[in-house]
Enzyme design. Structure first.
Site, PDB file in Angstrom:
ATOM      1  N   ASP B 149       1.929 -11.006  -3.808  1.00  0.00           N
ATOM      2  CA  ASP B 149       1.083 -12.058  -4.256  1.00  0.00           C
ATOM      3  C   ASP B 149      -0.244 -11.143  -3.550  1.00  0.00           C
ATOM      4  O   ASP B 149      -0.801 -10.455  -4.292  1.00  0.00           O
ATOM      5  CB  ASP B 149       0.576 -13.152  -4.691  1.00  0.00           C
ATOM      6  CG  ASP B 149       1.738 -14.282  -3.965  1.00  0.00           C
ATOM      7  OD1 ASP B 149       1.143 -13.892  -2.697  1.00  0.00           O
ATOM      8  OD2 ASP B 149       1.551 -15.174  -3.767  1.00  0.00           O
ATOM      9  N   ASN B 179       4.306 -17.028  -3.888  1.00  0.00           N
ATOM     10  CA  ASN B 179       4.257 -17.819  -3.176  1.00  0.00           C
ATOM     11  C   ASN B 179       3.401 -18.006  -2.756  1.00  0.00           C
ATOM     12  O   ASN B 179       2.913 -19.357  -1.826  1.00  0.00           O
ATOM     13  CB  ASN B 179       5.431 -17.580  -1.983  1.00  0.00           C
ATOM     14  CG  ASN B 179       4.311 -16.164  -1.166  1.00  0.00           C
ATOM     15  OD1 ASN B 179       2.953 -16.263  -0.597  1.00  0.00           O
ATOM     16  ND2 ASN B 179       5.684 -15.384   0.223  1.00  0.00           N
ATOM     17  N   LYS B 240       6.525 -19.959  -0.363  1.00  0.00           N
ATOM     18  CA  LYS B 240       6.558 -20.056   0.510  1.00  0.00           C
ATOM     19  C   LYS B 240       7.618 -20.867   1.324  1.00  0.00           C
ATOM     20  O   LYS B 240       7.499 -22.004   1.797  1.00  0.00           O
ATOM     21  CB  LYS B 240       5.433 -18.932   1.533  1.00  0.00           C
ATOM     22  CG  LYS B 240       5.261 -18.583   2.163  1.00  0.00           C
ATOM     23  CD  LYS B 240       4.164 -17.400   2.428  1.00  0.00           C
ATOM     24  CE  LYS B 240       4.491 -16.748   3.356  1.00  0.00           C
ATOM     25  NZ  LYS B 240       2.897 -15.693   3.611  1.00  0.00           N
ATOM     26  N   GLU B 360      -6.007   8.870  -6.094  1.00  0.00           N
ATOM     27  CA  GLU B 360      -5.628  10.136  -5.321  1.00  0.00           C
ATOM     28  C   GLU B 360      -4.273   8.909  -4.353  1.00  0.00           C
ATOM     29  O   GLU B 360      -2.879   9.358  -3.673  1.00  0.00           O
ATOM     30  CB  GLU B 360      -6.242  10.356  -4.430  1.00  0.00           C
ATOM     31  CG  GLU B 360      -7.886  11.567  -4.407  1.00  0.00           C
ATOM     32  CD  GLU B 360      -8.971  11.145  -5.372  1.00  0.00           C
ATOM     33  OE1 GLU B 360      -8.772   9.119  -5.201  1.00  0.00           O
ATOM     34  OE2 GLU B 360      -9.565  11.750  -5.689  1.00  0.00           O
ATOM     35  N   GLN B 421     -18.867  16.281  -0.816  1.00  0.00           N
ATOM     36  CA  GLN B 421     -17.788  16.717  -1.742  1.00  0.00           C
ATOM     37  C   GLN B 421     -16.941  17.869  -0.238  1.00  0.00           C
ATOM     38  O   GLN B 421     -16.242  18.842  -1.341  1.00  0.00           O
ATOM     39  CB  GLN B 421     -18.253  17.794  -2.665  1.00  0.00           C
ATOM     40  CG  GLN B 421     -18.862  17.622  -3.809  1.00  0.00           C
ATOM     41  CD  GLN B 421     -18.507  16.558  -4.294  1.00  0.00           C
ATOM     42  OE1 GLN B 421     -17.476  16.319  -5.439  1.00  0.00           O
ATOM     43  NE2 GLN B 421     -19.325  15.335  -4.447  1.00  0.00           N
TER      44      GLN B 421
END
Lengths: 608, 608
Positions: B149, B179, B240, B360, B421
């Site tokens: 999570d 958890n 957990k 990406e 760029q």
């Protein structure tokens, strides 16, 4: 009631911005005019009605802020800044020229622009940082971020949306210029405004969909945004190329300027719409709060030689000492504060600590936003996970940002957790950031003092810390500075120089003792400043000893060894050259040949 | 109807997995046992009931796949693999040891594991790639990804969720082990399952919330998942440390093993629950489809010396030629296909092209997933934007992935668009990837042939391409290989060697002519293989000429110059050392001193 006269004025401004977008790009023969055209009404409405701005003091903190996340629409922003009087209109025609600060994408060389944009998906995180900064400063101003629809595919945008929603940063307003067309094809959701609204609302924002070319509807949306108790997302349906009949909603015209002939046709469509109107905007203010200059900080340590303490923990202690001296210091961490030891600062100064959860890209963006508002920001994660935010860090250098970054768990010396958690490229990455400094302490004294050096550095600084405990080797009065080093063992009879940093300094010192027992003297240099290097000391050593060995817990490429090699010396580079894996730290250092044994072997190989 | 006997058996398996999670971590004195304990029922149910697996041929393609995105729970995965018989149970106790392949986080050294995980937030992208691969292959199998999570805060997770939703990849199933506790504090949404469900559904997935410790409820959830026509997200509420009273839902126990004493107490709680049950799982299959070995490919070119063509375009042409020879070749791009020229492949082979939009990180993850199923994957973006996915690329090296990456728009030679760029760090970044090769062609012939060399390389390969057009300098029968170079100008009278690559090769050739007119001979080497270098040729040149100059359109750190320096040579490094900005390519190259004029000046400075 919205005054019809104001609407007419704003429409007029929008067309002036259009003109200022197409003329300079045609002159420059490059740029993204169609992306400017879709934003013209949004930008006009913001700068001439919605945002509280002082054109004379646009750099003051009590302005509303604007971030052009879709940086390729720079001309429309430049046009707005010129039109509100930040700089002369004549400058607009210098767009993209070698000697103009009006670059292809926005950079803070331009008055009125605080941060660089152009790598998409980064503006909202920066805006979140700015909005959070205003909240910390008690300045009741808003931050407006103009997003392109293509860039919303970037996960970093959702990291920002997520944290802003969680923190209910209600002075953050995003405007989506939903013009349907990406660079190479239509965007994922084209004009499906509901697709964006559904997503953003699920993350705890309020939203509205409006017509991005209808000034009245935009004003309605901004009014809703002002009333929102949550961050607000305006989905503005627009047309790429709007206002020029032959460019509207056309594919394949993302990154191309109009030809001279096209410009004439375009002007013949736009010019008739522009009227000579006297317009006194009501949103201009007199800003009063300037950014205070930064001070200098100092640190005292209280260790005993031989104390065992990890440099990451010493870094954490230094943060607290700095925080006590500096009310504008903020610390960010990405759910590893108990490993990076920023937890000490979090516990002591919770109001100036920000848990960014496991979202490093957004953490760096938030830091860039915070520092733009005068805060001194440290941020921290495992060295390897900082690589997640490399594009943000690269861009931060073009933002001329003042960022203090700490990467823990460097190298194979972390041991059993294995390569996914090992920082083995971080020296290469941070050295390659323009204008950066890279520091790598080997003990608690140097770690604290180098953390202080970062606090005093303007630019992007990086400190690399180690997981295992290492012995204190420096006395508390020792000084460390950017570009320095320490010759820890040095005699007139040294045969080989060993240049080490961090964990390998201790290996080099062990090697020194072993070799001494064999009658071999080596010089040991703690090269704690990896960038810039202490060239003088290293060149002197190369003259005074027969060989130089560098030893680093890092891949050979772009690390300490290549840095030393770039001085024109000829180091034998000991580095991590085998596929890293799990094991005990000492086993792994030995396997890579970067422990005392490896150094001893290399020295003997060279001189015997 | 779910058989009660099966439920009892799966509960039993879960407790065996718990035992196998705590014993090895205690022995190793490190690890994340509490994160294993929360997943025990999920993993037991998957491996012993839900997933179609052939333990004898777990590497075959017609298995369902499992990815442990929360890689720190590695022991529970190892336990499951041992229990289904992939390797002997005894091996489990070697966890995290130097000579064991059972590393702290999963790597494909372990049979049954295809990819490395441990840098959080990457597994779902890989899973999407695998699921998409199965769809392409016509194999009706599912991919299950177990997420923590905490990691859902990573934007990369949302990139994957977004694209999977858009593509309706219904054989992709994510399971969230909710958890509640992160490493350093509770997660953003703790046990608010609706917070996750709302978000994921907004992105076009189906979801369900279940009790992650109730096997019956888990089976119900997986049954729903199987029926879904969209990707499916199971939010499993867990605890957990589940199953060990003194660890359940306790903060501060993320990354610590149980002490010997704690282990005894834990065993006394778990052992009584474990029964000797005969259990014949119904999900085991006989898999039949192995991954075919890769073939070798070749390329012929048809250029004339002097033809003006950008290397990025030649790369695009080469992709088509390779695609014609290789049906398992797939190309990905991030909405820049008209700039990187992957558009040629997209147009020719739309069914083997995937638009990943501006995301990406997910693009690289998808590529890792695709190549794990036997595809040859090229992916492409601007060089600078690939830095966005560096953590994924780094991890791909630990996945032993076969990835072909192309970065266009290298250096200041892109011109007017400005530094946002410009790829100016990409050589440093890609050189520092373990086992990578880095290629940098200067003309169309070498670009095509080096693209072919990438196709034939097993590992991570990178090609750097240039925006402006450059003249063809090689004849079509010229050969290029990994680790090669070309001495373009070479005589017995050379005074200085100029090592160039890409755009600077043409500057070096111009400098040659200018210097020749002044009676100075230089050697010009096209160092198209930046990693590995052609050490032999470079060392020979260093012996035969007085000086070596390297010249690169890249920052000095980690680039061509430092690579050459690392050979023990002493190059004078010409590189991008001033803050980059917009301007004409030739102006920018000149400003940085990396054009012909800069080379001439440097040569004369050295020898006159």
């Amino acid at each position: 009631m919205i005054d019809e006269n104001i609407i007419e004025c704003l429409e007029n401004v929008a067309n002036i911005l259009r003109l200022h977008s197409i003329r300079p790009t045609t002159k420059a023969k490059s740029g993204h005019p169609t992306s400017c055209l879709s934003s013209a009404e949004i930008v006009a409405t913001l700068f001439f009605n919605v945002m509280n701005v002082d054109p004379k003091h646009i750099d003051y903190l009590d302005n509303d802020e604007f971030i052009l996340s879709k940086g390729h629409a720079a001309p429309v922003l430049y046009a707005a800044l010129a039109e509100i009087g930040v700089f002369p209109r004549e400058k607009l025609m210098t767009l993209r020229q070698f000697d103009s600060e009006l670059e292809g994408h926005p950079v803070p060389r331009v008055k009125g622009i605080r941060v660089a944009t152009g790598s998409l998906g980064q503006g909202l995180s920066i805006g979140l940082g700015m909005a959070y900064a205003k909240r910390l400063l008690g300045i009741n101003r808003r931050v407006y971020v103009l997003l392109g629809d293509g860039e919303v595919a970037e996960g970093s945008v959702w990291e920002a949306i997520n944290l802003a929603g969680k923190l209910k940063v209600s002075n953050l307003i995003a405007i989506l210029d939903m013009n349907r067309l990406g660079q190479s094809e239509p965007t994922m959701f084209q004009w499906d405004g509901e697709a964006y609204a559904r997503r953003v609302e699920a993350f705890g924002w309020n939203t509205t969909i409006c017509n991005g070319h209808d000034v009245k509807d935009l004003l309605r949306a901004f009014e809703e945004a002002r009333k929102s108790d949550k961050p607000f997302f305006i989905i503005a349906k627009t047309t790429k190329g709007k206002g020029i009949s032959f460019l509207e909603n056309i594919e394949g015209r993302h990154g191309t300027a109009l030809s001279e002939e096209e410009l004439k046709r375009a002007e013949s469509e736009i010019l008739p719409k522009i009227k000579e109107i006297k317009f006194q905007p009501s949103n201009f203010i007199e800003a009063k709060i300037s950014i205070e200059p930064r001070k200098k900080y100092s640190i005292k340590t209280d260790y005993k030689i031989g104390d065992m303490i990890a440099t990451r923990e010493a870094f954490g202690r230094a943060l607290v000492k700095l925080g006590e001296q500096n009310e504008r210091m903020v610390v960010l961490d990405g759910d590893v504060k108990n490993s990076t030891f920023t937890i000490y600062f979090f516990n002591k100064f919770p109001e100036r600590s920000l848990q960014c959860y496991i979202a490093e890209q957004n953490m760096v963006g938030v830091a860039v936003g915070l520092q733009s508002q005068g805060f001194d920001v440290f941020l921290s994660s495992f060295a390897c996970f900082l690589s997640r935010a490399y594009d943000q860090i690269r861009m931060a250098s073009y933002s001329r940002a003042n960022l203090k970054i700490a990467g823990s768990h460097a190298g194979v010396s972390i041991g059993e957790d294995g390569p996914s958690q090992m920082g083995l490229e971080d020296l290469a990455l941070f050295r390659a950031v323009f204008g950066s400094i890279v520091l790598y302490p080997c003990d608690a004294v140097s770690a604290e003092k180098l953390t202080c050096a970062m606090a005093n550095y303007e630019g992007i600084s990086y400190i690399r810390t180690t997981r295992p405990k290492t012995p204190v080797i420096y006395s508390n009065d020792e000084e460390f500075h950017v570009g320095g080093s320490k010759a820890l063992r040095c005699s007139a009879n040294d045969e080989v120089t060993v240049v080490a940093a961090g964990v390998t300094v201790h290996e080099a010192l062990k090697a020194y003792e072993k070799l001494k027992a064999d009658g071999i003297n080596i010089r040991v240099i703690d090269c704690y400043s990896v960038k810039p290097l202490d060239a003088e000391t290293l060149i002197k050593a190369s003259k005074e000893t027969k060989h130089i060995i560098t030893v680093e817990d890092h891949y050979p490429e772009g690390g300490l060894g290549e840095a030393v090699a770039s001085l024109g010396l000829k180091p034998h580079i000991l580095a991590v050259r085998k596929m890293p894996h799990s094991g005990k730290p000492e086993e792994l250092l030995a396997e890579q040949g970067i422990d005392a044994g490896g150094i001893v072997r290399k020295v003997k190989e060279l001189i015997l």
